[in-house]
Structure formats: structure tokens, C-alpha cells
Write a protein that holds these residues in place. Sequence first.
Motif, mmCIF file in Angstrom:
data_model
loop_
_atom_site.group_PDB
_atom_site.id
_atom_site.type_symbol
_atom_site.label_atom_id
_atom_site.label_comp_id
_atom_site.label_asym_id
_atom_site.label_seq_id
_atom_site.Cartn_x
_atom_site.Cartn_y
_atom_site.Cartn_z
ATOM 1 N N UNK A 54 -1.542 4.844 -10.434
ATOM 2 C CA UNK A 54 -1.142 4.422 -9.097
ATOM 3 C C UNK A 54 -2.286 4.554 -8.107
ATOM 4 N N UNK A 55 -3.126 5.570 -8.308
ATOM 5 C CA UNK A 55 -4.283 5.729 -7.429
ATOM 6 C C UNK A 55 -5.258 4.568 -7.609
ATOM 7 N N UNK A 56 -5.466 4.173 -8.850
ATOM 8 C CA UNK A 56 -6.321 3.014 -9.123
ATOM 9 C C UNK A 56 -5.727 1.764 -8.476
ATOM 10 N N UNK A 57 -4.415 1.602 -8.601
ATOM 11 C CA UNK A 57 -3.754 0.438 -8.005
ATOM 12 C C UNK A 57 -3.838 0.479 -6.477
ATOM 13 N N UNK A 58 -3.786 1.684 -5.896
ATOM 14 C CA UNK A 58 -3.902 1.819 -4.441
ATOM 15 C C UNK A 58 -5.271 1.374 -3.956
ATOM 16 N N UNK A 59 -6.313 1.792 -4.670
ATOM 17 C CA UNK A 59 -7.656 1.384 -4.281
ATOM 18 C C UNK A 59 -7.823 -0.142 -4.390
ATOM 19 N N UNK A 60 -7.208 -0.739 -5.414
ATOM 20 C CA UNK A 60 -7.260 -2.193 -5.545
ATOM 21 C C UNK A 60 -6.493 -2.873 -4.413
ATOM 22 N N UNK A 61 -5.368 -2.261 -4.008
ATOM 23 C CA UNK A 61 -4.591 -2.836 -2.910
ATOM 24 C C UNK A 61 -5.363 -2.789 -1.595
ATOM 25 N N UNK A 62 -6.188 -1.753 -1.415
ATOM 26 C CA UNK A 62 -6.987 -1.645 -0.197
ATOM 27 C C UNK A 62 -7.950 -2.831 -0.036
ATOM 28 N N UNK A 63 -8.451 -3.346 -1.154
ATOM 29 C CA UNK A 63 -9.425 -4.452 -1.088
ATOM 30 C C UNK A 63 -8.766 -5.810 -1.294
ATOM 31 N N UNK A 64 -7.434 -5.852 -1.332
ATOM 32 C CA UNK A 64 -6.731 -7.126 -1.425
ATOM 33 C C UNK A 64 -6.258 -7.506 -2.804
ATOM 34 N N UNK A 65 -6.451 -6.644 -3.792
ATOM 35 C CA UNK A 65 -6.001 -6.948 -5.141
ATOM 36 C C UNK A 65 -7.158 -7.266 -6.077
ATOM 37 N N UNK A 116 0.819 -1.208 0.000
ATOM 38 C CA UNK A 116 0.000 0.000 0.000
ATOM 39 C C UNK A 116 0.856 1.263 0.000
ATOM 40 N N UNK A 117 1.930 1.260 0.790
ATOM 41 C CA UNK A 117 2.718 2.485 0.958
ATOM 42 C C UNK A 117 3.467 2.891 -0.301
ATOM 43 N N UNK A 118 3.846 1.948 -1.130
ATOM 44 C CA UNK A 118 4.555 2.323 -2.355
ATOM 45 C C UNK A 118 3.660 3.144 -3.278
ATOM 46 N N UNK A 119 2.359 2.829 -3.310
ATOM 47 C CA UNK A 119 1.440 3.625 -4.121
ATOM 48 C C UNK A 119 1.205 4.994 -3.492
ATOM 49 N N UNK A 120 1.153 5.055 -2.165
ATOM 50 C CA UNK A 120 1.001 6.341 -1.482
ATOM 51 C C UNK A 120 2.186 7.261 -1.779
ATOM 52 N N UNK A 121 3.381 6.695 -1.790
ATOM 53 C CA UNK A 121 4.582 7.489 -2.083
ATOM 54 C C UNK A 121 4.568 7.981 -3.521
ATOM 55 N N UNK A 122 4.184 7.115 -4.454
ATOM 56 C CA UNK A 122 4.142 7.510 -5.871
ATOM 57 C C UNK A 122 3.162 8.659 -6.090
#
Length: 272
Positions: A106-117, A60-66
Motif C-alpha cells: 500500500x505504501x508503494x501504491x501511495x507513492x505511485x498515487x502521489x505522481x498520478x499513477x 490517496x486517502x485510502x492508502x493512508x488509511x490502510x
Amino acid sequence: ERRKSRERLPSYASPNMVTLPSVQHSQVCLFFILIFPPLTLYISCLHIGSHVKNYRNPVIQRYCIRISILVPVYLVAALISLWIPTKTVWIVEMLKAGYEAFALYSFMALMLAFVGGPACLVDLWESEGRYLTGDWVTGTCIHGTMKLDGLFLKRLVQGVIQFVIVRLLIVVTVPILIAKDVFAEGKARFDRGWLYIMFIHNASLWVCLYSLWLFFLATKHYLRPFSPVLKFGLIKGIIFISFWQLIVLQILVASELVKIPPEFSERYIIDG
């Protein structure tokens, strides 16, 4: 006092025009330039540093940093544009546009990471038999009821990625049109490229933001603990406002409401 202020106006300016020297010599503008950019950069670096220092959830944090790097990218690009030749500004714009599109992905990927992929999200949709109903209040009435499955998620991701590609192609195409003298920035002429570039960009941006909106509606039940509304609003605001402020400036320059001093070119004012 009014008579003296009018006498200080340049010969090419009228009392109803906004001129560049009047902006440069404004204490209010200097205050904003000297205070807010360093403050914004400090807050962004502090936020990025806190993630790096407490790097306990890499997924999750790598997307937040990007995404957080987007603000320093804007500031650095603006500063570089002030010091490089006008003809090379498009290189900075291309890099900024590329990272802007990458931040959206990256924001889209972050939201996907929040729900487990993606796989986990599709399993949740199918196990619960979820559908997205069309509603004029949320702007989803144009497509009716849709089943939430892997194909639906694939279309949403494609809707975001297409903006990454279109944004880069536009940044590469614009300098070519300018070199051929067929761009006519800020002028709605059918025999020039600016009108078509703006239409393509707006259409692509609309598809991207609408895809993110559909994704939010389809996952808001799972994303509620992560406060997704504010995150969606901020990322949309950064991309949308940064684009439309350029359009407004182009229209003001083209309509001569903002007068360009003789020592500056129209391209120089718009770029920097």
C-alpha cells in the motif's frame, strides 16, 4: 539492600540474568504497558478518523488509511497473543504478517498515487529521458546506470510484491517445522529450519526495501512536495524494527541470557 534483592531472586536465576518475573513486577515496564499502547492506539484512531471524516481524495486517502491501520493491528495482535493458547498463536502471526506485507504494498501504491499513477510516472520518465546512475553513496553502484521506463517500474513493483508472498509462506511454514521439531528457534544449526527461514526472510525483506529505495531515488523529484523522506523512513523503521526485535529476543533466549521461569515455555516467551 543488595543482599535482600539477591535473596528475592528465583532459585533458577543468577544475578546476571534477566528473568521474566523481574520484568513483570517492574514498575517501569508496567508504566510503559499502561501508558504507551493506549496512547498509540488513540493517536492512530484519531489519524484514521480524520481521514474518514475528510474523505475528499479517495485515491490517496485510502492508502493512508490502510497504512495507518498497521499500528492498531500490531497492538491487537499482541493483546490477542496473551489470551489465546500458545499453539494457536501462529494464526495471529499469519494475519499480522499478511497485513504487514499488505501495508508495504500500500505504501508503494501511495507513492505511485502521489505522481498520478504508474502510466503517468512512466510518461514523465520517458518524456524527460531520465536515467538512474549507479553511485556507491546511495548503494546503487551494483547495477550501474539504468533507464527509467515501464520495465524498471515493473521490476520495482515485483520486488515489493515478492515480500508479500514470501512473508505469508514463512508464517505458514514455521508452525509445520515446529510441529515436526525441526525448527530450533534462535539456534544457528544447519540441520534445523530457523537458520534458513531467517536467511530467506532477510533476503526477501532486503529486496523489498531496496526496491522501495530505488523507487524513492527515481521519483524524489516528483515526490518532493509530499515529504517522501520521512514517510520512507517511518515505514521501513516499523517493518525492520518489528522483525529484528523478535530476532534479538530469540537469540537472548537461546543463549540463556534471558532465563525462562519453569512455569513458562520458550515458545510462550517468544510469542507473547
